[in-house]
Design an enzyme around this catalytic site. Structure first.
Site, short mmCIF file in Angstrom:
data_model
loop_
_atom_site.label_atom_id
_atom_site.label_comp_id
_atom_site.label_asym_id
_atom_site.label_seq_id
_atom_site.Cartn_x
_atom_site.Cartn_y
_atom_site.Cartn_z
CG ASP A 50 35.20 39.68 34.02
OD1 ASP A 50 34.11 39.79 33.42
OD2 ASP A 50 35.31 39.04 35.08
CB SER A 51 32.61 42.64 36.24
OG SER A 51 32.51 41.23 36.37
CB CYS A 68 28.81 34.24 33.45
SG CYS A 68 29.74 35.21 34.67
CB THR A 69 34.25 35.07 31.62
OG1 THR A 69 34.03 36.29 32.33
CG2 THR A 69 33.99 35.30 30.15
CB CYS A 124 32.88 40.67 30.86
SG CYS A 124 31.40 40.96 31.83
CG ASN A 125 29.61 35.80 28.31
OD1 ASN A 125 29.45 35.24 27.23
ND2 ASN A 125 30.46 35.34 29.21
CB THR A 126 27.58 41.12 31.78
OG1 THR A 126 27.41 39.82 32.35
CG2 THR A 126 26.47 42.02 32.23
N1 DGL Z 1 32.09 37.62 34.08
C1 DGL Z 1 30.96 38.35 33.63
C2 DGL Z 1 30.30 37.72 32.43
O1 DGL Z 1 30.93 37.03 31.65
C3 DGL Z 1 29.95 38.90 34.55
C4 DGL Z 1 29.94 38.77 36.00
C5 DGL Z 1 29.26 39.95 36.65
O2 DGL Z 1 29.92 40.96 36.78
O3 DGL Z 1 28.07 39.86 37.00
O4 DGL Z 1 29.14 37.92 32.19
#
Ligand code: DGL
Length: 252
Positions: free
Chosen positions: A10-11, A181-182, A73-75
């Site tokens: 993830d980020s 977003c996770t 991570c969705n993004t």
């Molecule tokens: N946790 C990430 C997601 O699921 C993104 C958070 C981010 O880095 O902006 O989208």
């Protein structure tokens, strides 16, 4: 059986919400969790950058010898899942906002989709929304993941930020909320307090089941004992990750 670890990225800390489900459902697996904290947040960046950063992180996990990758991570999934799946010989499983199960549940009222600006803007979600978003209200949430990164899961500043983000939708008949977003499942309490009658949806379980299926198909499930190791691209160490991973569900 395959004793190699599963890579999860993830980020930052958000993917730990998915990791917790992975560990519950796949207790015999070893997991390597990599948070790209040096480059977080991803959600305010252009697609090409998110693709590159995700490719780098997944490359690191592959170099560490993982047998599969979960993009928690969705993004990052929106920007990179397709390309990485085509490029790698191992299973790559991502996550998307759980709009489909929320829509199919058919509750009367509106579905609020909370996600990063990049997730909402990208083609993958736009396609999902065209199909299942008839009753959806889309809310990009800049600045929200940063609270989770600071382990501020229910502070006055977090609550003020949520109120500001949610202000345009006050008065809407919101009965379902997609945590797209996770990071956001760690804000469950603060979000539920504002919509006590809404059902919350997150994609972690669907992702976990997909990964389990892919490993089963390849006869590549782990033999146990399970374990988790944390890694970060930043300089701040892994203490926050360990803390969030160990937090009881009742704490958020
Ligand atoms: N946790 C990430 C997601 O699921 C993104 C958070 C981010 O880095 O902006 O989208």
């Amino acid at each position: 059986m395959d004793p190699r670890p599963i890579g999860v990225m993830d980020s930052g800390l958000g993917g730990i919400s998915v990791l917790r489900t992975l560990v519950k459902e796949l207790p015999d697996e070893s997991f390597f969790y990599l948070g790209d904290t040096q480059n977080a947040p991803y959600g305010d960046r252009p697609e090409a950058e998110i693709l590159e950063l995700t490719r780098n992180c997944v490359g690191k996990l592959v170099d560490m010898g993982v047998k599969a990758v979960c993009i928690a991570c969705n993004t990052a999934t929106s920007a990179a899942e397709e390309a990485l799946r085509a490029a790698l010989p191992i299973p790559v499983v991502g996550i998307e906002p759980a709009l489909k199960p929320a829509a199919l549940a058919g509750r009367p009222g509106k579905i609020l989709v909370m996600a990063t600006a990049a997730t909402i803007r990208q083609e993958k979600f736009q396609r999902l929304n065209a199909r299942y978003g008839e009753n959806a209200l889309l809310l990009p949430c800049p600045g929200l993941m940063e609270f989770v990164e600071r382990l501020e899961l229910d502070t006055p500043a977090l609550n003020a930020h949520l109120d500001k983000l949610l202000a345009p939708f006050r008065g809407e008949p919101i009965t379902s909320i997609v945590l797209g977003c996770t990071h956001y499942p760690f804000l469950n309490s603060a979000i539920t307090r504002r919509f006590p009658h809404a059902v919350l949806y997150e994609g972690g379980m669907i992702t976990t089941l997909k990964l389990k299926e892919k490993l089963t198909e390849r006869d590549a499930l782990g033999p146990g004992p399970g374990s988790v190791k944390f890694f970060t691209t930043g300089s701040e160490g892994t203490a926050a990750m360990e803390q969030l991973f160990a937090l009881p569900d009742s704490d958020f």
